[in-house]
Motif scaffolding. Structure first.
Motif, mmCIF file in Angstrom:
data_model
loop_
_atom_site.group_PDB
_atom_site.id
_atom_site.type_symbol
_atom_site.label_atom_id
_atom_site.label_comp_id
_atom_site.label_asym_id
_atom_site.label_seq_id
_atom_site.Cartn_x
_atom_site.Cartn_y
_atom_site.Cartn_z
ATOM 1 N N PHE A 260 0.780 -1.030 0.045
ATOM 2 C CA PHE A 260 0.042 0.081 0.060
ATOM 3 C C PHE A 260 0.887 1.336 0.060
ATOM 4 C CE2 PHE A 260 -2.381 -3.351 2.291
ATOM 5 C CZ PHE A 260 -3.573 -3.463 1.546
ATOM 6 N N GLY A 261 2.151 1.246 -0.733
ATOM 7 C CA GLY A 261 2.842 2.506 -0.932
ATOM 8 C C GLY A 261 3.791 2.782 0.164
ATOM 9 N N CYS A 262 3.949 1.810 1.254
ATOM 10 C CA CYS A 262 4.738 1.856 2.390
ATOM 11 C C CYS A 262 5.792 0.954 2.312
ATOM 12 C CB CYS A 262 4.003 1.618 3.709
ATOM 13 S SG CYS A 262 2.765 3.067 4.117
ATOM 14 N N TYR A 263 6.787 1.091 2.727
ATOM 15 C CA TYR A 263 8.202 0.502 2.374
ATOM 16 C C TYR A 263 8.922 0.328 3.909
ATOM 17 C CZ TYR A 263 12.084 -2.003 0.197
ATOM 18 O OH TYR A 263 13.064 -3.033 0.090
ATOM 19 N N LYS B 48 16.247 4.311 -3.140
ATOM 20 C CA LYS B 48 15.139 4.721 -3.869
ATOM 21 C C LYS B 48 15.425 5.285 -5.232
ATOM 22 C CE LYS B 48 11.537 7.932 -2.780
ATOM 23 N NZ LYS B 48 11.166 9.111 -1.795
ATOM 24 N N GLU B 49 14.555 4.989 -6.084
ATOM 25 C CA GLU B 49 14.773 5.591 -7.446
ATOM 26 C C GLU B 49 13.243 6.123 -7.871
ATOM 27 O OE1 GLU B 49 18.072 2.441 -9.358
ATOM 28 O OE2 GLU B 49 15.935 2.137 -10.002
ATOM 29 N N HIS B 50 13.542 7.096 -8.958
ATOM 30 C CA HIS B 50 12.511 7.689 -9.160
ATOM 31 C C HIS B 50 12.460 7.497 -10.868
ATOM 32 C CE1 HIS B 50 9.869 11.616 -10.238
ATOM 33 N NE2 HIS B 50 8.889 10.572 -9.947
ATOM 34 N N PHE B 51 11.549 6.790 -11.375
ATOM 35 C CA PHE B 51 11.494 6.424 -12.815
ATOM 36 C C PHE B 51 12.956 5.915 -13.288
ATOM 37 C CE2 PHE B 51 7.781 9.608 -12.768
ATOM 38 C CZ PHE B 51 7.049 8.696 -13.330
ATOM 39 N N GLY B 52 13.656 5.272 -12.410
ATOM 40 C CA GLY B 52 14.982 4.446 -12.647
ATOM 41 C C GLY B 52 16.213 5.351 -12.406
ATOM 42 N N LYS B 53 15.835 6.588 -12.083
ATOM 43 C CA LYS B 53 17.060 7.364 -11.519
ATOM 44 C C LYS B 53 17.223 7.417 -10.034
ATOM 45 C CE LYS B 53 18.914 11.991 -12.061
ATOM 46 N NZ LYS B 53 18.708 13.527 -12.602
ATOM 47 N N PHE B 54 18.336 7.355 -9.319
ATOM 48 C CA PHE B 54 18.655 7.106 -8.060
ATOM 49 C C PHE B 54 17.794 8.458 -7.486
ATOM 50 C CE2 PHE B 54 21.392 9.044 -4.508
ATOM 51 C CZ PHE B 54 20.923 8.203 -3.751
ATOM 52 N N CYS C 200 7.121 6.131 3.202
ATOM 53 C CA CYS C 200 6.065 6.261 2.302
ATOM 54 C C CYS C 200 6.717 6.163 0.563
ATOM 55 C CB CYS C 200 5.229 7.564 2.151
ATOM 56 S SG CYS C 200 3.697 7.974 1.162
ATOM 57 N N LEU C 201 6.099 5.486 0.067
ATOM 58 C CA LEU C 201 6.648 5.036 -1.309
ATOM 59 C C LEU C 201 5.587 4.945 -2.446
ATOM 60 C CD1 LEU C 201 9.591 4.577 -2.713
ATOM 61 C CD2 LEU C 201 8.927 2.188 -2.874
ATOM 62 N N PRO C 202 5.024 6.234 -2.930
ATOM 63 C CA PRO C 202 3.911 6.284 -3.847
ATOM 64 C C PRO C 202 4.497 5.846 -5.264
ATOM 65 C CG PRO C 202 4.842 8.321 -3.802
ATOM 66 C CD PRO C 202 5.750 7.590 -2.814
ATOM 67 N N LEU D 252 3.717 7.183 -8.567
ATOM 68 C CA LEU D 252 4.140 8.457 -9.198
ATOM 69 C C LEU D 252 5.596 8.137 -9.660
ATOM 70 C CD1 LEU D 252 3.438 10.804 -6.408
ATOM 71 C CD2 LEU D 252 1.913 10.615 -8.654
ATOM 72 N N GLY D 253 6.055 6.707 -9.783
ATOM 73 C CA GLY D 253 7.160 6.409 -10.517
ATOM 74 C C GLY D 253 8.288 6.098 -9.358
ATOM 75 N N TYR D 254 7.869 6.171 -8.007
ATOM 76 C CA TYR D 254 9.226 5.880 -6.908
ATOM 77 C C TYR D 254 8.995 4.151 -6.910
ATOM 78 C CZ TYR D 254 9.294 10.731 -6.018
ATOM 79 O OH TYR D 254 9.379 11.964 -5.825
ATOM 80 N N GLN D 255 10.296 3.791 -6.677
ATOM 81 C CA GLN D 255 10.442 2.423 -6.476
ATOM 82 C C GLN D 255 11.856 2.075 -5.689
ATOM 83 O OE1 GLN D 255 11.042 0.177 -10.284
ATOM 84 N NE2 GLN D 255 12.791 1.362 -10.739
ATOM 85 N N ILE D 256 11.879 0.731 -5.322
ATOM 86 C CA ILE D 256 13.201 0.441 -4.212
ATOM 87 C C ILE D 256 14.089 -0.309 -5.357
ATOM 88 C CG2 ILE D 256 13.915 -0.996 -2.592
ATOM 89 C CD1 ILE D 256 12.862 1.805 -1.816
#
Length: 287
Positions: free
Chosen positions: A5-8, A18-24, A34-36, A39-43
């Protein structure tokens, strides 16, 4: 780590990238974040900050042409402030560290003879640690400690070293044993010499006492019995010694049978023989 649910959640002694659309984007510390993801955020992955250990076995040759296997234990960990470098700049940390260990050991050990390798293992470990620290700090890793935990010569060389050591110890033991036997022989000889000296001294004193006693007896007898000569006194002394000898032979249980003339005339013959022998010896010395 878990994501829902967007939490990590990041566990203790770990960090997450943490990356945003593949960028550090950021380094997440332990806790809940919180990891939405919409919006393109991922671990991208995680990184442990615990101290890790890598044992490296390196075979090389010493200066005196002996092949040895050096076992180095490297303790390292990722630096939290440089977690991004540690995560992105190296694909295989353990192989990288192993390569540096090989390089330093194979450059240091061939300069030393086998005995010196054992004596200077701390210097080799320090050289490895310094080289690793300089190289791995660029990639976000800290070298905690480097140890040379084992140096294994070839089996045949090890056996030869043990035989040399055993031979040296046997030689030392033989020398000590020979020295102890030498001391015993010297002490024994000194004891025998002292014993013989004391025995000779005792015999000399005994003979001197006998001579003094005979002289006093002759003088006393001559004074108390007028008309007697020294010859008469010596005849009486010989007779007395003759009967004393017979008494001792008869009283001893271990003596063998001795057949000698024992009549009164025989005593006179013995006295004459002894006196003649003494006179002949004196005459020979005078001539």
């Amino acid at each position: 780590m878990g994501q829902a649910f967007g939490c990590y959640q990041v566990d203790q002694s770990n960090v997450a990238i943490k990356e945003h659309f593949g960028k550090f984007s950021d380094v997440l510390e332990p806790g809940c974040h919180c990891l939405p993801w919409c919006l393109g955020y991922q671990i991208a992955g995680g990184l442990s900050l615990r101290v890790q250990q890598l044992d490296v076995r390196c075979e090389t040759k010493t200066k005196d042409n002996v092949f040895v296997t050096v076992v180095a234990s490297v303790q390292y960990r990722a630096v939290a402030e440089k977690a991004s470098d540690a995560f992105y700049r190296l694909t295989n940390t353990r192989e990288q560290i192993q390569s540096y260990v090989f390089d330093v050991i194979r450059a240091s050990v061939p300069k030393l003879e086998l005995d010196s390798v054992f004596e200077q293992k701390n210097d080799i470990a320090k050289a490895v640690e310094e080289e690793l620290e300089k190289a791995m700090s660029t990639y976000g890793f800290e070298i905690v400690q480097t140890l040379i935990v084992d140096i294994e010569p070839d089996v045949n060389v090890k056996r030869a070293m043990n035989e040399i050591n055993a031979a040296a110890r046997l030689r030392l033991a033989a020398n000590e044993k020979a020295e102890a036997e030498k001391i015993l022989q010297i002490k024994k000889a000194e004891g025998e010499a002292e014993s013989k000296y004391l025995s000779g001294l005792g015999i000399a004193r005994q003979r001197q006492a006998i001579v003094d006693g005979l002289r006093d007896s002759v003088l006393a007898f001559s004074e108390n019995v007028p008309g007697t000569t020294a010859k008469d006194v010596m005849d009486m002394v010989l007779v007395t010694q003759y009967f004393d000898t017979m008494k001792e032979i008869g009283a001893s249980s271990k003596s063998s049978s001795v057949f000698i003339p024992h009549g009164p005339g025989a005593v006179k013959d013995i006295a004459v023989q002894i006196r003649d022998g003494l006179l002949q010896a004196s005459a020979s010395q005078i001539n």
